[in-house]
Design a protein around this motif. Sequence first.
Motif, PDB file in Angstrom:
ATOM      1  N   MET A  41      -5.476  -8.109  35.685  1.00 10.73           N
ATOM      2  CA  MET A  41      -5.310  -8.172  34.228  1.00 10.73           C
ATOM      3  C   MET A  41      -3.932  -8.724  33.893  1.00 10.73           C
ATOM      4  SD  MET A  41      -5.758  -5.270  31.340  1.00 10.73           S
ATOM      5  CE  MET A  41      -7.526  -5.440  31.449  1.00 10.73           C
ATOM      6  N   ILE A  42      -2.921  -8.296  34.624  1.00 10.45           N
ATOM      7  CA  ILE A  42      -1.568  -8.808  34.402  1.00 10.45           C
ATOM      8  C   ILE A  42      -1.505 -10.302  34.719  1.00 10.45           C
ATOM      9  CG2 ILE A  42       0.825  -8.671  35.201  1.00 10.45           C
ATOM     10  CD1 ILE A  42       0.306  -5.638  35.623  1.00 10.45           C
ATOM     11  N   VAL A  43      -2.203 -10.710  35.785  1.00 13.35           N
ATOM     12  CA  VAL A  43      -2.281 -12.139  36.122  1.00 13.35           C
ATOM     13  C   VAL A  43      -2.868 -12.918  34.947  1.00 13.35           C
ATOM     14  CG1 VAL A  43      -3.420 -13.846  37.584  1.00 13.35           C
ATOM     15  CG2 VAL A  43      -2.410 -11.815  38.621  1.00 13.35           C
ATOM     16  N   THR A  44      -3.936 -12.389  34.357  1.00 12.13           N
ATOM     17  CA  THR A  44      -4.592 -13.054  33.225  1.00 12.13           C
ATOM     18  C   THR A  44      -3.669 -13.142  32.014  1.00 12.13           C
ATOM     19  OG1 THR A  44      -6.775 -12.309  33.922  1.00 12.13           O
ATOM     20  CG2 THR A  44      -6.545 -12.965  31.637  1.00 12.13           C
ATOM     21  N   ILE A  45      -3.000 -12.019  31.704  1.00 10.97           N
ATOM     22  CA  ILE A  45      -2.112 -12.000  30.538  1.00 10.97           C
ATOM     23  C   ILE A  45      -0.977 -13.002  30.703  1.00 10.97           C
ATOM     24  CG2 ILE A  45      -0.460 -10.604  29.234  1.00 10.97           C
ATOM     25  CD1 ILE A  45      -2.270  -8.177  29.781  1.00 10.97           C
ATOM     26  N   THR A  46      -0.323 -12.994  31.862  1.00 10.97           N
ATOM     27  CA  THR A  46       0.808 -13.901  32.083  1.00 10.97           C
ATOM     28  C   THR A  46       0.332 -15.353  32.138  1.00 10.97           C
ATOM     29  OG1 THR A  46       0.647 -13.550  34.492  1.00 10.97           O
ATOM     30  CG2 THR A  46       2.206 -12.188  33.274  1.00 10.97           C
ATOM     31  N   TYR A  47      -0.852 -15.570  32.708  1.00 13.57           N
ATOM     32  CA  TYR A  47      -1.425 -16.910  32.817  1.00 13.57           C
ATOM     33  C   TYR A  47      -1.618 -17.518  31.430  1.00 13.57           C
ATOM     34  CZ  TYR A  47      -4.474 -20.477  34.971  1.00 13.57           C
ATOM     35  OH  TYR A  47      -5.020 -21.652  35.429  1.00 13.57           O
ATOM     36  N   LYS A  48      -2.156 -16.724  30.514  1.00 12.60           N
ATOM     37  CA  LYS A  48      -2.386 -17.204  29.143  1.00 12.60           C
ATOM     38  C   LYS A  48      -1.097 -17.197  28.332  1.00 12.60           C
ATOM     39  CE  LYS A  48      -7.289 -16.058  28.858  1.00 12.60           C
ATOM     40  NZ  LYS A  48      -7.698 -17.474  28.842  1.00 12.60           N
ATOM     41  N   LEU A  49      -0.207 -16.252  28.623  1.00 13.01           N
ATOM     42  CA  LEU A  49       1.062 -16.181  27.900  1.00 13.01           C
ATOM     43  C   LEU A  49       1.880 -17.451  28.107  1.00 13.01           C
ATOM     44  CD1 LEU A  49       3.126 -14.551  26.229  1.00 13.01           C
ATOM     45  CD2 LEU A  49       3.993 -13.622  28.399  1.00 13.01           C
ATOM     46  N   VAL A  50       1.902 -17.950  29.332  1.00 15.52           N
ATOM     47  CA  VAL A  50       2.635 -19.181  29.620  1.00 15.52           C
ATOM     48  C   VAL A  50       2.059 -20.346  28.814  1.00 15.52           C
ATOM     49  CG1 VAL A  50       3.067 -20.911  31.415  1.00 15.52           C
ATOM     50  CG2 VAL A  50       3.477 -18.505  31.892  1.00 15.52           C
ATOM     51  N   LEU A  51       0.734 -20.426  28.725  1.00  9.88           N
ATOM     52  CA  LEU A  51       0.096 -21.460  27.910  1.00  9.88           C
ATOM     53  C   LEU A  51       0.500 -21.331  26.447  1.00  9.88           C
ATOM     54  CD1 LEU A  51      -3.646 -22.143  28.838  1.00  9.88           C
ATOM     55  CD2 LEU A  51      -1.653 -23.617  29.104  1.00  9.88           C
ATOM     56  N   VAL A  52       0.512 -20.094  25.945  1.00  5.79           N
ATOM     57  CA  VAL A  52       0.873 -19.849  24.546  1.00  5.79           C
ATOM     58  C   VAL A  52       2.315 -20.290  24.285  1.00  5.79           C
ATOM     59  CG1 VAL A  52       1.371 -18.029  22.862  1.00  5.79           C
ATOM     60  CG2 VAL A  52      -0.791 -18.016  24.107  1.00  5.79           C
ATOM     61  N   VAL A  53       3.223 -19.942  25.190  1.00  8.64           N
ATOM     62  CA  VAL A  53       4.638 -20.314  25.022  1.00  8.64           C
ATOM     63  C   VAL A  53       4.788 -21.833  25.016  1.00  8.64           C
ATOM     64  CG1 VAL A  53       6.910 -20.253  26.119  1.00  8.64           C
ATOM     65  CG2 VAL A  53       5.534 -18.172  26.004  1.00  8.64           C
ATOM     66  N   ILE A  54       4.118 -22.512  25.947  1.00 11.26           N
ATOM     67  CA  ILE A  54       4.185 -23.974  25.991  1.00 11.26           C
ATOM     68  C   ILE A  54       3.602 -24.573  24.714  1.00 11.26           C
ATOM     69  CG2 ILE A  54       3.316 -26.034  27.164  1.00 11.26           C
ATOM     70  CD1 ILE A  54       3.407 -24.440  29.787  1.00 11.26           C
ATOM     71  N   GLY A  55       2.436 -24.049  24.301  1.00 12.44           N
ATOM     72  CA  GLY A  55       1.778 -24.561  23.103  1.00 12.44           C
ATOM     73  C   GLY A  55       2.617 -24.385  21.855  1.00 12.44           C
ATOM     74  N   ILE A  56       3.202 -23.194  21.690  1.00 10.05           N
ATOM     75  CA  ILE A  56       4.052 -22.938  20.520  1.00 10.05           C
ATOM     76  C   ILE A  56       5.302 -23.812  20.568  1.00 10.05           C
ATOM     77  CG2 ILE A  56       5.519 -21.212  19.412  1.00 10.05           C
ATOM     78  CD1 ILE A  56       3.459 -19.102  20.139  1.00 10.05           C
ATOM     79  N   GLY A  57       5.856 -23.970  21.770  1.00 10.17           N
ATOM     80  CA  GLY A  57       7.034 -24.826  21.931  1.00 10.17           C
ATOM     81  C   GLY A  57       6.750 -26.261  21.502  1.00 10.17           C
ATOM     82  N   ILE A  58       5.584 -26.780  21.899  1.00 13.78           N
ATOM     83  CA  ILE A  58       5.204 -28.143  21.505  1.00 13.78           C
ATOM     84  C   ILE A  58       4.996 -28.225  19.996  1.00 13.78           C
ATOM     85  CG2 ILE A  58       3.364 -29.878  21.674  1.00 13.78           C
ATOM     86  CD1 ILE A  58       2.967 -28.998  24.593  1.00 13.78           C
ATOM     87  N   ALA A  59       4.321 -27.206  19.439  1.00 11.17           N
ATOM     88  CA  ALA A  59       4.019 -27.213  18.003  1.00 11.17           C
ATOM     89  C   ALA A  59       5.283 -27.147  17.151  1.00 11.17           C
ATOM     90  CB  ALA A  59       3.097 -26.043  17.664  1.00 11.17           C
ATOM     91  N   ILE A  60       6.293 -26.397  17.612  1.00 11.25           N
ATOM     92  CA  ILE A  60       7.513 -26.208  16.803  1.00 11.25           C
ATOM     93  C   ILE A  60       8.544 -27.306  17.061  1.00 11.25           C
ATOM     94  CG2 ILE A  60       9.503 -24.708  16.397  1.00 11.25           C
ATOM     95  CD1 ILE A  60       7.683 -22.315  16.939  1.00 11.25           C
ATOM     96  N   PHE A  61       8.782 -27.600  18.348  1.00  9.54           N
ATOM     97  CA  PHE A  61       9.870 -28.510  18.697  1.00  9.54           C
ATOM     98  C   PHE A  61       9.417 -29.932  19.023  1.00  9.54           C
ATOM     99  CE2 PHE A  61      11.208 -24.196  20.043  1.00  9.54           C
ATOM    100  CZ  PHE A  61      12.277 -24.043  19.186  1.00  9.54           C
ATOM    101  N   GLY A  62       8.123 -30.135  19.119  1.00 11.27           N
ATOM    102  CA  GLY A  62       7.645 -31.467  19.510  1.00 11.27           C
ATOM    103  C   GLY A  62       6.912 -32.184  18.403  1.00 11.27           C
ATOM    104  N   ARG A  63       7.480 -32.170  17.191  1.00 12.02           N
ATOM    105  CA  ARG A  63       6.787 -32.805  16.065  1.00 12.02           C
ATOM    106  C   ARG A  63       6.597 -34.302  16.301  1.00 12.02           C
ATOM    107  NH1 ARG A  63       4.214 -29.018  13.990  1.00 12.02           N
ATOM    108  NH2 ARG A  63       3.750 -30.445  12.273  1.00 12.02           N
ATOM    109  N   GLY A  64       7.631 -34.965  16.798  1.00 15.46           N
ATOM    110  CA  GLY A  64       7.502 -36.392  17.096  1.00 15.46           C
ATOM    111  C   GLY A  64       6.472 -36.642  18.181  1.00 15.46           C
ATOM    112  N   PHE A  65       6.471 -35.791  19.180  1.00 20.47           N
ATOM    113  CA  PHE A  65       5.507 -35.878  20.284  1.00 20.47           C
ATOM    114  C   PHE A  65       4.079 -35.720  19.751  1.00 20.47           C
ATOM    115  CE2 PHE A  65       2.933 -33.658  23.476  1.00 20.47           C
ATOM    116  CZ  PHE A  65       3.100 -34.456  24.595  1.00 20.47           C
ATOM    117  N   LEU A  66       3.884 -34.745  18.864  1.00 18.24           N
ATOM    118  CA  LEU A  66       2.558 -34.498  18.280  1.00 18.24           C
ATOM    119  C   LEU A  66       2.047 -35.722  17.537  1.00 18.24           C
ATOM    120  CD1 LEU A  66       3.019 -30.877  16.847  1.00 18.24           C
ATOM    121  CD2 LEU A  66       1.622 -31.519  18.802  1.00 18.24           C
TER     122      LEU A  66
END
Length: 340
Positions: A123-148
């Motif tokens: 379960m911890i593997v699953t949470i951290t696995y998805k958490l990393v995706l969420v952090v990357i996704g939010i990072g792109i959405a907030i800081f990567g406006r030009g990239f988007l």
Amino acid sequence: MKSRKKIIFNGVFLAVVFALTIYGVFHGEDLSSMMDAIHRADKRWLLPGIALVAFFIWGESIIIWYMMRSSGIHLKKRTCFLFSSVGFFFSCITPSASGGQPMQIYYMKKEKISIPVSTVILMIVTITYKLVLVVIGIGIAIFGRGFLHKYLEGILPVFYLGLILNIFCVTFMTILVFHPLFAKTILVKGMKLLERFHLMRKKEGRLKKLEASMDTYRNTAAYLKNNPLVIVKVIGITFIQRMALFAVTWFVYQAFGLHGTGFWDILFLQAVISVSVDMLPLPGGMGISETLFLTIFSPVFGGLLLPGMVLSRGLGYYGELLISAVFTAVAQLTVGKKES
């Protein structure tokens, strides 16, 4: 009987999705030109890509090995690699990757690892696995406006939907872990509501199963509170593990001798695909992953877009499937039959 029917259903579902994917991607395309381009690619650049796929599988095995040791269970790293391979193989061939963890628990049980312990760790593997995706996704959405706006204009709704679903999943799992009584209240009320509207058949044993699952969440919360440094290290390993798999596409890019797009752009474009498809009920995101690749990587690969997709997806998904299948067969022959 139910297990056999489920296996048959998953097999048929996988075959149908695969057939539709092949038809949708290659229908009307010049396959001979695509094969010529793949043949001309510098295969030396593909070898590191294959190594990164193996590293991706190995990364989870190190996480399992590390958390097992923190729980007082000492296993050989190669045994944990077999557990990891089993998880990835069944995740690749079942809708929403639903078959991975149950099969890992089954093989861990063969090594005399208790189900509560294996369930908490996975379960911890699953949470951290998805958490990393969420952090990357939010990072792109907030800081990567030009990239988007440069690459993702055509698929922004899909990207945001995938990000929202992943955020919801991580949030819900976190609530289950740290507020099990509150979560139980919500689930019981929701279950009764579904039964009242006849959307779910009433079963006497369902509440007992729910209570048993709550024990798992309580155990997970206790583990997280007692091992904060372990969790920080697991998140770090997971981040490296996921970035390694995303980097496979850059090596494919180099194999074609292409230039003009930076390493990090290619890495995050591949991350966008993972964020977008991770929560969809398709084996390995099959079909939608190929479609998204052909959309967002068009300015990157240009005329080599289709062969680029074939090699990138071939290594990143089908390569992972093949490697994990081989070691799943090894697990079937060896796990539980000798000391770990």
